[in-house]
Scaffold this active site. Structure first.
Site, PDB file in Angstrom:
ATOM      1  N   HIS A 186       6.923 -44.783  11.772  1.00  0.00           N
ATOM      2  CA  HIS A 186       8.187 -45.088  12.744  1.00  0.00           C
ATOM      3  C   HIS A 186       8.574 -46.290  11.340  1.00  0.00           C
ATOM      4  O   HIS A 186       7.908 -47.136  10.929  1.00  0.00           O
ATOM      5  CB  HIS A 186       8.199 -45.874  13.764  1.00  0.00           C
ATOM      6  N   HIS A 205       8.116 -49.848  11.183  1.00  0.00           N
ATOM      7  CA  HIS A 205       6.837 -50.235  10.737  1.00  0.00           C
ATOM      8  C   HIS A 205       6.551 -49.850   9.332  1.00  0.00           C
ATOM      9  O   HIS A 205       5.480 -50.352   8.634  1.00  0.00           O
ATOM     10  CB  HIS A 205       5.789 -49.473  11.468  1.00  0.00           C
ATOM     11  N   ASP A 241       2.151 -50.187  17.713  1.00  0.00           N
ATOM     12  CA  ASP A 241       2.679 -49.742  19.025  1.00  0.00           C
ATOM     13  C   ASP A 241       1.676 -48.754  19.654  1.00  0.00           C
ATOM     14  O   ASP A 241       0.887 -48.022  18.889  1.00  0.00           O
ATOM     15  CB  ASP A 241       4.030 -48.787  18.929  1.00  0.00           C
ATOM     16  N   GLU A 269       2.794 -57.040  20.521  1.00  0.00           N
ATOM     17  CA  GLU A 269       3.989 -57.169  20.653  1.00  0.00           C
ATOM     18  C   GLU A 269       4.343 -57.842  22.098  1.00  0.00           C
ATOM     19  O   GLU A 269       3.911 -57.619  22.942  1.00  0.00           O
ATOM     20  CB  GLU A 269       4.735 -55.955  20.886  1.00  0.00           C
TER      21      GLU A 269
END
Lengths: 374, 573
Positions: free
Chosen positions: B70, B73, B178, B203
């Protein structure tokens, strides 16, 4: 795994027709309370004995409060806005409208806890103080709150110990102690305005009370005929109306009017599988914006919505307008026990949206389709 | 004090990009290098000036690790490596290495070719950057250098996403990137072994979110599609080929017949070829169910879903089309942002008359999931990024209370130092072990035992040996320190008799100590020697000399005090 999936799959296809919207969440611990903070967040709290319980203020996802352009709101998740820990389980939680105050109660005694939601600069919920007036061990208080003229709480566990206290000063403004009432255990109480309130006892007795008068209990209904021992009654009053409904653990619902509690406006028999044994979860609430509609839960893993406009005195069995079965279908694979609904609540202004929570920590938000009017 | 330092890079409290600097055991590691998709200027890149004000980053970083493809990132990677300058290794999983450049190039095209921006990386820079990439397998320990090693774990989330463990000596950090804790239709759930790192980085948004179930998101999707088809409309589903496309196709295929729908479903051919190719390559990254079915058929061979041909565009009647992902700047993206009027080429304005639904299907963990993962990993400390510490007192307390560990929440640009308590493995000499062993039950291997010795650090070895051995090895001679003290006691007996009385007295009192009466009459308690000075003038007083080595100072002091009290009359000769 495959079996569970196909049961879900079948219900999912059916749900396309039944619901306009459906959201399923899993809390970390089950809750017996869902309390709205205006229309943007709800408070839930743990109810387990012998451990610290979380109180959480959860912000609604945009999708659940947006009035227009809902399609462009991808956010569907709750966010923890504020939180804290309670040393005791929380069985009742009320928000004082217009303030950042919450009042809670729960075993092991009838004392109350007053909390304050911190400002935007912190995620804390701060325990302000404990309200202890005629504290009795082994029970917990029912609560109702009012913000006018100053934030106050009505609380008690029996008709004979109902008290109104100012939250900030803890000054006792009123108590039924002097009225010589029977120490009948209550199941529900509710401020109607800052001086008058209604009380329902577990036996089904319903009173109207005015704190400015002595004796304070000014209107009362007959105790409904009990069919079996251990019948438990609870009540729900229609906000902005004079109607009140009483729900029995054997499935009967009585409709009354505050203006004359001696008369029964309507009577219905709900279709329930068996009389409930744990009556603590029995709950009846009126829809804020759907006239004559009420919701009932606490018998099993479903929430029933009824249209009471057709209930006349002695109407017989009532058919629900809608039944939410989601909690039973979406139960976790590992659990065999069907969850029991612990609480439900209506959305403050979305007419057909309800929230429901069960003892398996599930929290559902559902917008049902009324096929009778659709 | 040994410590691990963590700095999330970036300005303000924005959460749009991930880029975390970790210093562990003298090594500097960059975790992710994401771009903030909300900015159109340099604010979209992380602020590398925290590392150095000017010059290349190569000498300041030992390695860079990218968790998944992504753009929030990995989007700033070519900018960092080619425009700021970094020539060291960049680690990522094989699928990430394969897919990253596609996304980076797509984004570059939109930003530069369509929007005309400058100060952006070029196609060549993307290629040069990818040449520095070292691809890793799951659960493979990769030795970055003699001291630094890394290991990737399955994170779910998207194809190729990994959580990573970084280890230097006995200190380690786990970074989650993630991840999700519940499997979906084409990917499994995150898993990591109980590695007990000093620090766990994740996170903060996970910990404060309670997610709507995947099933309800799917239901919502199917309902919207169903309702549109029932009305006779067409449905366009822009989706990235290697993200949710596979998931949505499986979903539609599963429910199409059940929902009694007969309309055709199409996806763009480019989408399927690419996706097919990558899924074939990385079949081990999908979940078990997909792997089983893949043996029987192609990933995108469905009963109800076919490749799209542009000539179908004007076909009447209901239809579902999945064209591809809408990158920022495209017409599709504008429509998703809510624009109802579009300016096309040639100044033509188009009105958007279709209903637009924006749905999020990305697989992320939530509050329950992060607690589950922390319980699985058992870290000594937790650090949550992209949150504001002063606003998150409850969350901090929750984690600290639940796991009895510290929870840190640095702001972007703030450095947090976490003190560690690393174990240093040391060889112990057999002589020391034997010398220190006590009679009794066998020592418990789980209980720490305190030992005394001399630590010799030579080259890279650490050895604990007895002081005698150390002295010998070092070729030194041992010095002995002895203290002597004179105590005057009242005693009219002869020197020999006085010594006998002292011996008997001490034997009575110090029953557990070895007390010897030496041939010359002096008394010995452990290393302490007691003699009578021959120099005393007065027959009724005796000058008792007590001498001891420094190790027996306590006992020596005690004996002095005892003797100063004098000898009881009852003591025999």
């Amino acid at each position: 795994m495959a079996e569970d999936e196909s049961e879900w799959d079948c219900w999912m296809v059916e749900s396309l027709r039944l619901y306009k919207d459906l959201h399923v969440f899993e809390l970390q611990e089950s809750t017996r309370v869902i309390e709205w903070i205006q229309d943007r967040s709800i408070c839930v709290a743990g109810c387990t004995m012998g451990k610290k319980n979380e109180i959480l203020e959860l912000s609604l996802p945009q999708k659940l409060y947006a009035k227009g352009n809902q399609g462009l709101c991808p956010e569907r998740d709750f966010t923890v806005k504020h939180g804290s820990f309670s040393e005791r389980p929380i069985y009742e939680l009320k928000h004082v409208a217009g303030t950042s105050l919450l009042v809670s109660s729960g075993p092991p005694d009838t004392s109350l806890q007053v909390w304050r939601l911190a400002t935007d600069e912190s995620d804390a919920i701060i325990l302000e103080n404990m309200v202890q007036h005629q504290t009795a061990a082994g029970q917990w208080s029912k609560i109702s709150v009012n913000c006018f003229p100053t934030p106050r709480v009505l609380h008690g566990s029996k008709v004979s110990d109902l008290t109104i206290q100012e939250i900030a000063s803890q000054k006792v403004l009123f108590t039924t102690g002097a009225d010589g009432c029977e120490p009948e255990p209550i199941s529900d109480l509710e401020f109607l305005d800052h001086c008058t309130f209604s009380v329902c006892s577990r036996k089904g007795h319903l009173w109207l009370a005015d704190s400015r008068q002595r004796p304070s209990l000014i209107g009362c209904s007959d105790v409904p005929v009990s069919r079996e021992d251990g019948c438990h009654w609870t009540m729900g009053w229609a906000p902005g109306h004079s109607k009140v409904a009483r729900l029995c653990s054997d499935g009967r619902v009585l409709l009354s009017d505050y203006r004359d509690l001696s008369k029964t406006l309507g009577l219905a028999e709900l279709v329930i599988p068996t009389a409930v044994s744990n009556s603590d979860y029995l709950s009846l609430t009126w829809a804020p914006y759907l006239q004559d509609h009420l919701a009932v839960s606490g018998f099993n893993g479903t929430v029933h919505v009824y249209d009471t406009s057709s209930w006349l005195a002695g109407a017989g069995q009532a058919e629900p307008t809608f039944v939410h079965r989601g909690h039973s279908v979406i139960a976790p694979e590992a659990e065999e026990k069907i969850p029991l609904i612990t609480r439900h609540a209506w959305h403050p202004w979305k007419r057909r949206v309800l929230l429901s929570t069960a003892d398996d920590s599930s929290l559902h938000v559902w917008h049902w389709v009324d096929h009778n009017t659709a | 004090m040994p410590e691990i330092k963590v700095t999330p890079l970036g300005a303000g409290q924005d959460v749009g990009r991930s880029c975390i600097l970790v210093s562990i055991g003298g090594k500097n590691v960059m975790l992710d290098c994401g771009m903030h998709m909300g900015y159109n200027d340099d604010r979209r890149f992380p602020d590398f000036s925290y590392i150095t004000q000017n010059g290349r980053l190569t000498e300041f970083l030992d390695c860079v690790i990218i968790s998944h493809f992504h753009l929030d990132h990995c989007g700033a990677l070519p900018y960092m490596s080619e425009m700021i300058g970094y020539d060291g290794p960049i680690y990522m999983t094989h699928p990430t290495k394969a897919i990253c450049p596609i996304l980076l190039e797509d984004y570059r095209k939109i930003t530069v070719d369509k929007k005309g921006e400058t100060n952006f990386f070029t196609s060549q820079m993307i290629k040069d950057c990818m040449k520095k990439v070292v691809a890793v397998h799951l659960h493979q320990t990769v030795q970055v250098d003699d001291e630094l090693e890394i290991k990737a774990y399955y994170a779910g989330h998207v194809l190729g996403a990994a959580m990573v463990q970084i280890r230097v000596g006995s200190e380690s950090v786990v970074y989650t990137g993630d991840y999700n804790m519940t499997p979906d239709r084409h990917l499994g759930a995150a898993w990591i072994d109980k590695c007990r790192p000093d620090l766990f980085i994740s996170e903060s948004t996970y910990a404060t979110t309670i997610r709507d179930s995947k099933r309800c998101r799917e239901r919502d999707f199917l309902k919207k599609v169903h309702d549109a088809i029932e009305r006779g409309g067409k449905v366009l589903i822009p989706v990235f080929a290697l993200g949710r496309a596979q998931e949505l196709c499986i979903l539609l295929e599963t429910f199409w017949e059940r929902m009694n729908l007969k309309a055709p479903i199409y996806f763009s051919t480019g989408l399927t070829e690419k996706a097919n190719h990558y899924y074939k390559l990385f079949i081990t990254w999908t979940n078990q169910k997909i792997r089983k079915t893949f043996v029987q058929r192609n990933m995108f061979e469905f009963k109800h879903i076919k490749p799209f041909d542009r000539t179908y565009a004007d076909n009447p009647g209901p239809m579902v089309i999945m064209p591809g992902y809408c990158v920022q700047g495209t017409v599709g993206h504008k429509i998703l942002s809510g624009q109802r009027k579009l300016e096309m080429e040639g100044r033509q304005t188009l009105e958007v008359k279709m209903q637009v639904e924006y749905m999020s299907f990305s697989a992320h963990a939530d509050a329950k999931g992060i607690m589950q993962l922390i319980r699985q990993v058992e870290p000594q400390n937790v650090l949550l990024v992209h949150g504001e510490a002063k606003k998150m007192g409850f969350l901090k307390e929750k984690i600290e209370q639940e796991f009895s560990i510290n929870c840190y929440m640095p702001a972007n640009g703030e450095t947090v130092a976490i003190v560690t308590n690393p174990n240093i493995p040391v060889d112990i000499s057999l002589g020391l072990l034997k010398g220190d062993s006590t009679l009794g039950p066998v020592p418990d291997p789980k209980k720490p035992k305190l030992m005394h010795g001399t630590l010799i650090i030579k080259d890279n070895s650490l050895r604990l040996v007895s002081p005698d051995q150390a002295v010998k090895e070092l070729g030194l001679s041992e010095h002995h320190l002895r203290y002597t003290c004179k105590v005057q006691i009242q005693d009219h007996h002869s020197e020999q008799d006085t010594l006998n009385r002292i011996y008997n007295h001490l034997k009575n009192i110090l029953k557990d100590y070895p007390i010897q009466h030496l041939p010359d009459g002096s008394v010995m308690v452990e290393s302490i020697l007691i003699k009578i000075s021959a120099m005393s003038e007065d027959q009724s007083t005796k000058d008792v000399l007590v001498s001891w080595t420094y190790q027996d100072e306590e006992l020596g002091s005690y004996l002095i005090t005892l003797l100063k009290k004098g000898l009881p009359q009852s003591i025999a000769l």
